[in-house]
Motif scaffolding. Structure first.
Motif, short mmCIF file in Angstrom:
data_model
loop_
_atom_site.label_atom_id
_atom_site.label_comp_id
_atom_site.label_asym_id
_atom_site.label_seq_id
_atom_site.Cartn_x
_atom_site.Cartn_y
_atom_site.Cartn_z
N PHE A 1 -2.46 -4.03 6.84
CA PHE A 1 -1.53 -4.19 7.96
C PHE A 1 -0.46 -3.11 7.88
O PHE A 1 0.05 -2.80 6.81
CB PHE A 1 -0.87 -5.57 7.92
N ASP A 2 -0.11 -2.56 9.02
CA ASP A 2 1.05 -1.68 9.15
C ASP A 2 2.09 -2.46 9.92
O ASP A 2 1.96 -2.65 11.13
CB ASP A 2 0.68 -0.40 9.89
N GLY A 3 3.09 -2.98 9.22
CA GLY A 3 4.00 -3.94 9.83
C GLY A 3 3.22 -5.21 10.14
O GLY A 3 2.62 -5.81 9.26
N SER A 4 3.16 -5.59 11.41
CA SER A 4 2.43 -6.80 11.81
C SER A 4 1.07 -6.47 12.42
O SER A 4 0.35 -7.38 12.85
CB SER A 4 3.26 -7.59 12.83
N GLN A 5 0.70 -5.18 12.44
CA GLN A 5 -0.55 -4.77 13.08
C GLN A 5 -1.68 -4.58 12.06
O GLN A 5 -1.51 -3.88 11.06
CB GLN A 5 -0.35 -3.47 13.85
N LEU A 6 -2.83 -5.20 12.32
CA LEU A 6 -4.01 -4.95 11.51
C LEU A 6 -4.55 -3.57 11.86
O LEU A 6 -4.93 -3.32 13.01
CB LEU A 6 -5.08 -6.01 11.76
N ALA B 1 0.86 -1.17 0.00
CA ALA B 1 0.00 0.00 0.00
C ALA B 1 0.90 1.23 0.00
O ALA B 1 1.43 1.61 -1.03
CB ALA B 1 -0.91 -0.02 1.22
N THR B 2 1.11 1.82 1.12
CA THR B 2 2.03 2.95 1.22
C THR B 2 2.92 2.77 2.43
O THR B 2 2.48 2.26 3.46
CB THR B 2 1.26 4.28 1.37
N GLY B 3 4.17 3.18 2.31
CA GLY B 3 5.09 3.08 3.43
C GLY B 3 5.25 1.66 3.91
O GLY B 3 5.54 0.75 3.13
N SER B 4 4.99 1.44 5.18
CA SER B 4 5.14 0.10 5.78
C SER B 4 3.88 -0.72 5.68
O SER B 4 3.82 -1.84 6.19
CB SER B 4 5.55 0.25 7.25
N GLN B 5 2.85 -0.20 5.02
CA GLN B 5 1.58 -0.92 4.96
C GLN B 5 1.56 -1.98 3.86
O GLN B 5 2.19 -1.82 2.82
CB GLN B 5 0.42 0.05 4.75
N GLN B 6 0.80 -3.04 4.11
CA GLN B 6 0.59 -4.10 3.14
C GLN B 6 -0.89 -4.47 3.15
O GLN B 6 -1.52 -4.51 4.21
CB GLN B 6 1.43 -5.35 3.48
#
Length: 207
Positions: free
Chosen positions: A157-162, A133-138
């Motif tokens: 997810f931002d890193g491992s966080q939903l 997505a953007t930056g650290s997001q997936q």
């Protein structure tokens, strides 16, 4: 407007023969597993096909895998959705009504069933694709396998966080959830997965 949370909804492209498909599913499961026993807050916005906001709300949630969840909307209307893994209760305090459903087989609850640990749905109901997505997001995109199925789900997810979930139905209505303040459940929190029907409430059974 009061809606069953599309949780509350609330969580793939077509199943592929490529070995990467299984890898994406396993990676998604690994990211979802930390939600196994957690609680937090959510904000919810629902938009119609023209991108106009038709509903916004906020509240709290709790999840205990497998299969238990609590979804409490506090504003603008109070509403409570609870499952002990076997039964789902929807309580509307304004109407003093309780609707009771079996937990299994509820297509309108696919997103929250996935979050609460029903990971078999990932392979049986959806195909999965992931992308940045953007930056650290997936983003993991879940798309229904069956023709005519109603629910598209994107998990962010931002890193491992939903941090967010987007759910689109057949009418192109999109419900966007933002999750904040997640923490692990305590023993006291577990009482949230048990529902006591309020005295005087009308009870309806939806099989």
């Amino acid at each position: 407007m009061k809606l069953w949370p599309s949780f509350i909804g609330m969580l793939l492209a077509v199943v592929s023969s490529f070995t990467s498909a299984g890898g994406e599913q396993q990676r998604l499961i690994e990211l979802l597993e930390p939600l196994a026993s957690s609680t937090g807050q959510f904000k919810q916005i629902t938009k119609d096909a023209s991108d106009a906001v038709i509903q916004s709300s906020e509240g709290t949630f709790a999840i205990q895998q497998p299969g238990k969840f609590m979804w409490r909307t506090s504003a603008p209307y109070e509403q409570l959705l609870v499952s002990d893994g076997q039964t789902i209760w929807l309580y509307d305090p304004d109407l003093e009504q309780v609707t009771i459903k079996p937990a299994s087989g509820q297509k309108d609850q696919l997103p929250i069933r996935i979050l609460s640990g029903d990971f078999d749905l990932l392979g049986s109901e959806f195909s999965i694709q992931s992308g940045a997505a953007t930056g650290s997001q997936q983003v993991f995109s879940l798309r229904p396998l069956a023709p005519g199925s109603l629910t598209n789900i994107d998990l962010v997810f931002d890193g491992s966080q939903l941090v967010a979930m987007h759910v689109q139905d057949a009418s192109k209505t999109v419900t966007q959830f933002e999750f904040v303040g997640r923490r692990d459940l305590t023993t006291q929190d577990e009482a949230q997965f048990k529902f006591q029907i309020p005295e005087g409430a009308d009870v309806f059974y939806d099989e």
